[in-house]
Design an enzyme around this catalytic site. Structure first.
Site, PDB file in Angstrom:
ATOM      1  N   SER A  42       0.808  -1.214   0.000  1.00  0.00           N
ATOM      2  CA  SER A  42       0.000   0.000   0.000  1.00  0.00           C
ATOM      3  C   SER A  42       0.845   1.269   0.000  1.00  0.00           C
ATOM      4  CB  SER A  42      -0.907   0.023   1.227  1.00  0.00           C
ATOM      5  OG  SER A  42      -1.830  -1.025   1.139  1.00  0.00           O
ATOM      6  N   PHE A 102     -10.779   8.156  16.179  1.00  0.00           N
ATOM      7  CA  PHE A 102     -11.791   7.403  16.909  1.00  0.00           C
ATOM      8  C   PHE A 102     -11.299   6.118  17.561  1.00  0.00           C
ATOM      9  CE2 PHE A 102     -13.769  10.081  13.715  1.00  0.00           C
ATOM     10  CZ  PHE A 102     -14.545  10.876  14.551  1.00  0.00           C
ATOM     11  N   ASP A 120     -18.268   5.273  17.291  1.00  0.00           N
ATOM     12  CA  ASP A 120     -17.485   5.617  16.101  1.00  0.00           C
ATOM     13  C   ASP A 120     -18.400   5.890  14.903  1.00  0.00           C
ATOM     14  OD1 ASP A 120     -15.354   4.973  17.713  1.00  0.00           O
ATOM     15  OD2 ASP A 120     -14.990   3.024  16.789  1.00  0.00           O
ATOM     16  N   HIS A 174      -6.320  -9.997   4.513  1.00  0.00           N
ATOM     17  CA  HIS A 174      -5.089 -10.558   5.097  1.00  0.00           C
ATOM     18  C   HIS A 174      -5.438 -11.580   6.178  1.00  0.00           C
ATOM     19  CE1 HIS A 174      -1.977  -8.340   3.115  1.00  0.00           C
ATOM     20  NE2 HIS A 174      -2.416  -7.159   3.506  1.00  0.00           N
ATOM     21  N   ASP A 186      -5.455   0.059  -4.490  1.00  0.00           N
ATOM     22  CA  ASP A 186      -3.996   0.119  -4.590  1.00  0.00           C
ATOM     23  C   ASP A 186      -3.438  -1.186  -5.152  1.00  0.00           C
ATOM     24  OD1 ASP A 186      -4.856  -1.111  -2.255  1.00  0.00           O
ATOM     25  OD2 ASP A 186      -3.461  -0.049  -0.946  1.00  0.00           O
TER      26      ASP A 186
END
Ligand SMILES: *[C@@H]1O[C@H](CO)[C@@H](O)[C@H](O)[C@H]1NC(C)=O
Ligand SMILES: *[C@@H]1O[C@H](CO)[C@@H](O)[C@H](O)[C@H]1NC(C)=O
Ligand SMILES: *[C@@H]1O[C@H](CO)[C@@H](O)[C@H](O)[C@H]1NC(C)=O
Ligand SMILES: [Zn+2]
Length: 518
Positions: free
Chosen positions: A114, A286, A302, A338, A375
């Site tokens: 990234s 947050f 949040d 991931h 990305d």
């Protein structure tokens, strides 16, 4: 032998297909349905006008790790959450008229990360794996090699040109993708001073959080990442057992708040209370690190990505010179992939699309260039024999050679690896939030993919995305469309929505003259 098996298989397939037609809508059985639908699409395509105006505003939506299989699965999930079979649904990004592909490799890596990719699509120059805002002359970890090799983001150039600028993310705001908007560093992991190596300290390199408040002045900063802003003696307001992570004793938020009409918030109630009309600078952090996954978010604590995007646009759009906004869905699509948890990744992607939809309601395609891209991809694959309307998290209707069911969503590698024999699957198991889709290669963290990702675009100059592009081209289009460095002489006319002050004067003059003549 093989052909008989194939024949039998096809027969079985057809038989099952017939049983499954129950979930197919009746209108789809008629040629007229498909012909009319395509005719409408053709009509729309024939009427697409190139918008050759200058972009007053630019919004770049970055779906971290949002490869094409993720886009397709998210589309179907969006439809299924709305009670439909799903495949026929459109994401908001699907409706953008211009499309290209992005080649994502880093200068030193076939499989990109990234940081290197963010440097490409935000600063216009390809870089090495793990580095941010520097050319490939900077090797990862070599602080001394950053000097003289810095590259400037389009966000910084937009700020110099008088626009308001913002970053919104559900990761920590110091994370690789947002950080390439403002930081120059040989290592994306140098979040705060306690992460710097002795070499980096010796050569005077600054951590990413420090650069967040000391480089380009950013109007709106929303996401996670509190711990990198406060000292080790400062308790976290939400989790009192945790503290900041800085060794230098600095309170970066306090420093940032000085000398401006600025607000800092860390919870939803205070965030909701922020009035865009009297706020020019807003920092909202947050969580200590990344924000929670959308599936696990506490909506009373949040804000969602959509809510943050909306607040950002309302603050930034007060600037008559326009704005540049970076919105990262979720580095959390990436993180969930991931982790081998497809359900989390796909729910993130659906929320990402909702934010794109909200931004479209708050801006005009006439003066706002909106780009949606990723990305890099992931080794997430989505296939197998599934009937129309099959749950994206469901199982293939035919069994595998081991006489067990398998899910249509799988990973090429990652934590979903099972040592020994593969368990049989059913949808109850595979639709659990934490279910790990099976993977043949054992890895703690599933890897990025290498294939191209899509670029969706609409608004001024969006047609410049038209084929297979190197990823760094994206920054050149966003800079060009808004006539930012090095394209400040682009000579694109202002957008149609507003009349240029000098033109207004001329019109008033003409009106005055014609009145005098009468
Ligand atoms: C960096 O930013 C902080 C917070 O705004 C400020 O207190 C400090 O003086 C800045 N340092 C430099 C070298 O500009
Ligand atoms: C798989 O299990 C075998 C036998 O228990 C063990 O020797 C091997 O290390 C395991 N492999 C992995 C990748 O866990
Ligand atoms: C799914 O599999 C689990 C584990 O084998 C089992 O406990 C459960 O009953 C199954 N559910 C269905 C609906 O078959
Ligand atoms: Zn990743």
């Amino acid at each position: 032998m093989a052909s008989i098996r194939e024949l039998l298989f096809t027969g079985l397939f057809l038989l099952i297909s017939v049983q499954w037609t129950v979930s197919i809508s009746e209108e789809e059985l008629h040629a007229s349905y498909w012909n009319n639908k395509a005719r409408q699409t053709l009509h729309t395509a024939l009427n697409v006008q190139r918008n050759l105006k200058r972009a007053k505003n630019v919004i770049l939506f970055l779906g971290d790790g949002m490869g094409l299989p993720t886009v397709t699965a998210a589309r179907i999930l969006k439809g299924q959450l709305a009670g439909k079979s799903g495949e026929e649904t459109s994401l908001v990004m699907d409706t953008f008229p211009h499309l290209g592909l992005s080649k994502t490799y880093n200068v030193d890596q076939q499989m990109p990360d990234s940081a290197g990719t963010a440097t490409a699509y935000l600063c216009g120059v390809k870089a090495n794996y793990g580095t941010l805002g520097v050319t490939a002359a900077t090797r990862r970890n070599d602080c001394s090699a950053t000097y003289g090799n810095e590259v400037e983001s389009v966000l910084s150039r937009a700020k110099k040109a008088g626009k308001s600028v913002g970053i919104v993310t559900t990761t920590r705001v110091q994370h690789a993708s947002p950080a390439a908007n403002y930081a120059h560093t040989a290592n994306r992991d140098w979040y705060c001073d306690s992460d710097l190596t002795p070499e980096a300290i010796q050569n005077g390199c600054q951590d990413i959080a420090y650069q967040l408040v000391n480089n380009t002045e950013i109007n709106v900063i929303l996401g996670g990442g509190r711990r990198y802003m406060f000292s080790r003696t400062t308790k976290d307001p939400e989790y009192p057992t945790e503290t900041g992570n800085r060794n230098d004793g600095q309170n970066l938020v306090e420093g940032w708040l000085k000398n401006k009409k600025a607000k800092y918030v860390w919870n939803k109630v205070d965030f909701d209370a922020v009035k865009p009309s009297n706020t020019d600078f807003l920092m909202g952090l947050f969580e200590p690190k990344d924000c929670r996954y959308e599936l696990e978010r506490d909506p009373s604590m949040d804000p969602s990505l959509t809510e943050m995007t909306e607040k950002a646009i309302k603050i930034l759009s007060k600037n008559p010179k326009g704005f540049y906004l970076f919105v990262e869905d979720e580095g959390r699509i990436d993180h969930a992939h991931h982790g081998g948890t497809a359900k989390k990744a796909l729910y993130e992607a659906v929320e990402f699309d909702r934010a794109i939809g909200r931004a479209a309601e708050l801006t005009s395609e006439l003066d706002t260039l909106t780009v949606v891209t990723a990305d890099h991809s992931h080794v997430f694959a989505f296939g197998g024999h599934s009937a129309r309307g099959n749950s994206v998290l469901g199982v293939s209707r035919s069994k595998a050679n081991d006489n067990k069911h398998f899910t249509t969503a799988v990973y090429g590698n990652g934590p979903g690896y099972r040592n020994g024999t593969r368990p049989d699957m059913n949808e109850t198991m595979s639709s659990d939030n934490n279910y790990l889709q099976q993977a043949p290669v054992p890895l703690d963290s599933e890897t990025h993919g290498i294939e191209d990702v899509a670029i969706f675009a609409k608004g001024p100059m969006a047609h410049l995305f038209h084929g297979v592009h190197e990823q760094n081209y994206i920054a050149h289009v966003t800079a060009y469309a808004a006539c930012l460095e090095p394209y400040e002489n682009c000579e694109l006319p202002d957008h149609a929505g507003s009349i240029h002050p000098s033109l207004l004067l001329l019109l008033m003059g003409l009106l005055f003259l014609s009145l005098c003549n009468v």
